[in-house]
Write a protein that holds these residues in place. Sequence first.
Motif, PDB file in Angstrom:
ATOM      1  N   ALA B 173       0.817  -1.213   0.000  1.00 31.91           N
ATOM      2  CA  ALA B 173       0.000   0.000   0.000  1.00 31.91           C
ATOM      3  C   ALA B 173       0.852   1.265   0.000  1.00 31.91           C
ATOM      4  O   ALA B 173       0.406   2.312   0.456  1.00 31.91           O
ATOM      5  CB  ALA B 173      -0.967  -0.014   1.178  1.00 31.91           C
ATOM      6  N   GLY B 174       2.080   1.137  -0.500  1.00 30.31           N
ATOM      7  CA  GLY B 174       2.878   2.340  -0.658  1.00 30.31           C
ATOM      8  C   GLY B 174       3.736   2.676   0.542  1.00 30.31           C
ATOM      9  O   GLY B 174       3.305   3.407   1.422  1.00 30.31           O
ATOM     10  N   ALA B 175       4.936   2.110   0.602  1.00 29.04           N
ATOM     11  CA  ALA B 175       5.928   2.459   1.616  1.00 29.04           C
ATOM     12  C   ALA B 175       7.239   1.801   1.185  1.00 29.04           C
ATOM     13  O   ALA B 175       7.305   0.580   1.079  1.00 29.04           O
ATOM     14  CB  ALA B 175       5.526   1.968   2.997  1.00 29.04           C
ATOM     15  N   ILE B 177       9.942   1.374   2.725  1.00 29.82           N
ATOM     16  CA  ILE B 177      10.603   0.562   3.733  1.00 29.82           C
ATOM     17  C   ILE B 177      10.100  -0.882   3.723  1.00 29.82           C
ATOM     18  O   ILE B 177      10.766  -1.781   4.203  1.00 29.82           O
ATOM     19  CB  ILE B 177      10.456   1.218   5.134  1.00 29.82           C
ATOM     20  CG1 ILE B 177      11.438   0.626   6.137  1.00 29.82           C
ATOM     21  CG2 ILE B 177       9.029   1.147   5.651  1.00 29.82           C
ATOM     22  CD1 ILE B 177      12.892   0.789   5.759  1.00 29.82           C
ATOM     23  N   CYS B 178       8.925  -1.134   3.133  1.00 24.57           N
ATOM     24  CA  CYS B 178       8.431  -2.514   3.031  1.00 24.57           C
ATOM     25  C   CYS B 178       9.284  -3.352   2.084  1.00 24.57           C
ATOM     26  O   CYS B 178       9.090  -4.566   1.992  1.00 24.57           O
ATOM     27  CB  CYS B 178       6.985  -2.544   2.576  1.00 24.57           C
ATOM     28  SG  CYS B 178       5.891  -1.812   3.779  1.00 24.57           S
ATOM     29  N   GLY B 193       5.044  -1.395   8.272  1.00 24.49           N
ATOM     30  CA  GLY B 193       6.220  -2.045   7.696  1.00 24.49           C
ATOM     31  C   GLY B 193       7.519  -1.655   8.366  1.00 24.49           C
ATOM     32  O   GLY B 193       8.454  -1.221   7.703  1.00 24.49           O
ATOM     33  N   GLU B 348      10.605   8.523   3.701  1.00 19.68           N
ATOM     34  CA  GLU B 348      10.403   7.081   3.811  1.00 19.68           C
ATOM     35  C   GLU B 348      10.928   6.459   5.104  1.00 19.68           C
ATOM     36  O   GLU B 348      10.680   5.282   5.351  1.00 19.68           O
ATOM     37  CB  GLU B 348      11.020   6.362   2.606  1.00 19.68           C
ATOM     38  CG  GLU B 348      10.446   6.775   1.254  1.00 19.68           C
ATOM     39  CD  GLU B 348       8.963   6.419   1.074  1.00 19.68           C
ATOM     40  OE1 GLU B 348       8.473   5.539   1.799  1.00 19.68           O
ATOM     41  OE2 GLU B 348       8.318   7.049   0.221  1.00 19.68           O
TER      42      GLU B 348
END
Lengths: 226, 430
Positions: B173-175, B177-178, B193, B348
């Motif tokens: 869903a947009g990150a 760091i995931c 995440g 981020e």
Amino acid sequence: MSEIPFKNPGWAGNVGEYDLTEEQVRGIDFVGVRPLEGGHAAGSATYPYMLEDKHPEAPLFEGPYEVRFQKILTRYPTKRAALLPALNLAQEIRGHISPQTMDRVGELLELSPAYVRGVATFYTMYNKRPVGRHLVQVCTNISCNLCGGQEVLDAFLEHTNTEVGETSADGTFTVIEAECLAGCGFPTCVQINSRYFENVTLEEVPKIVAHLRESGPATESLEGEE
Amino acid sequence: MGYPYSHPSEVPILSKHFGDPEARTLDGWRARGGYEALEKALNMSPEEVVDTVKESGLRGRGGAGFPTGLKWSFMPKTKDKPHYLLCNADESEPGTFKDRELMRWVPHQLIEGCLIGAYAMGAEHVYIYCRGEFFEATQVLAKAVEDAYEAGIIGEDILGSGKKIDLTVHAGAGAYICGEETGLMNSLEGDRGEPRVKPPFPAAVGAFGMPTTINNVETLCAIPHIVANGGEWYRQWGSEKSPGTKLFCVSGHVKRPGNYELPLGFPLKDLIFDVCGGMIEDRALKAVIPGGSSVPLLSAEEAEGCSLCYEGVVEAGSMLGCASVIVMDETTDIVRQVTRMASFYAHESCGQCTPCREGTAWVTTILKRIEDGRGTEDDLDTLVEVTDQMTGTTICVLSDSVAAPVQSSIKKFRDEYLALIRRGERVGAA
Ligand SMILES: Cc1cc2nc3c(=O)[nH]c(=O)nc-3n(C[C@H](O)[C@H](O)[C@H](O)COP(=O)(O)O)c2cc1C
Ligand code: SF4
Ligand code: FES
């Protein structure tokens, strides 16, 4: 809710029209030779998650959505793991994730409201507020920026007459700055709803904005009212 | 072939069918020899598969370059708990755009690699974690997964072998760091995440608390070819320490940007001036980032003799990372671009570690001040000092990643910073 057995634990969603032609995958209106000629788009509009037709008050997970929600639960060993897919689904239905939506999803998954809020606010793709019918995300990260990403962003803002993150008065556009979209070789990369537009140049911005203004269900109904 | 362009120097193995929509379908993939490697693997013992991968010397394509066969051998052999294989399709390192092409052109190649990996490590469930923005790639992949289930290639009894392996495509869903392996695990489990402290390592305690291995898309895509042709075969390309072929993502100021599959050890100079057709308008080369925005910049002189393999890029003063080659010409405003990269990391940072949370924000603030023409020479020392303190002090290496562009640019392009600070002169301002 009852457990529904599913044959294929492949994809938790219903991805709609499957048999994509090259044109559908590449985008119909901006198919072109890339990248020097420009005007190329990639992406499929059939993936349901960013449908243009959304209702902030729509019931969550009923009818076909109940089936999809149940499907999601069968994909993971824990109930909590269904949180992100469930929020994705909720956003598909309602267009954004309000605190009420978070609470309801939490209830269904037996998670506290505070927990769901902590997770939902961590991810940038969950719209915490309503956004325009077309969410335009312009990459201004390094590779795109070297080739004019910032200027393309400015042009989108100018032609939609908005500031970053603001929704245009008629509710059609929200333009935001995006981090790298993984289309760096085809700058500037712009994501509009679920579709990638690649090799977007300054000159193309007015064309794209005009095209978006004319397209989509909300415009049709607006015109019907006039 | 490369995509959208190809070049005779390429060795197209993973990218052979880029641009060919037929290869996307199950029948099309089978007609091109697909799933024969899976068949072969299922007739080998899991240990033999791991040994073949070890022999090939394949190194992880997600950035760190860890030997894949060795990583696989860390998984416990006992079967008292479920094991998981995760495929990292979160591709979000600025400059990197190969995994998306692999997923949308040859989804079955990835599925085949995942199944072979799962078989070799005794994993019963594979999750492919796609970054949320990849609607199209996810859809193409999901279609391929459904077809493979339908054909009995995934599921209860894969290819009639009696083995059961499930596979799920999961959308993020947009990150950024995931993309970090333990951040990805937390995200898959329905949490923020945030990276985890190691040890315990994922092979002992990973996703859902179970033994887990995580591999990049490109790593897993190489597996069917290695199993089909043997480890020795793969070593005919590349160097002793960096065997095989690699997708190079070239972006920035070159005439023909794109993905090119080349043997590791390919000269950087030839990649830019031959394969990619040279610099736009034949302007002079100023700097190259050879491995995505988290690695140090190379000056034009350093780039001159650089060989694109893991050890070659280190020798030149940087890192190969995911081989995302960002090319900058003489008109580039280095200070402006480094500021943009720093603000990316500030955005981020997941915020768990103080040096990272505070450091990324301060570095960005100072750089913006310099960019606005309000900087001082002391600011440069402060930047070096702050980024020093951000290195090696945090849970994951996102914090260290900021030091790379900041310190290398101050060292190699100090003149540009000074010109801006002292005289307000800006390079490349159109
Ligand atoms: C901040 C950060 C971001 C990362 N992003 C990605 C990514 O987007 N894709 C990826 O494959 N690996 C990424 N990695 C590397 C992974 O942690 C991990 O090393 C990799 O997926 C292992 O796969 P491999 O052995 O096949 O390379 C990232 C690492 C860090 C520290
Ligand atoms: S280094 Fe930064 S991104 Fe990594 S865990 Fe710490 S705060 Fe999060
Ligand atoms: S830098 Fe714009 S898509 Fe990667």
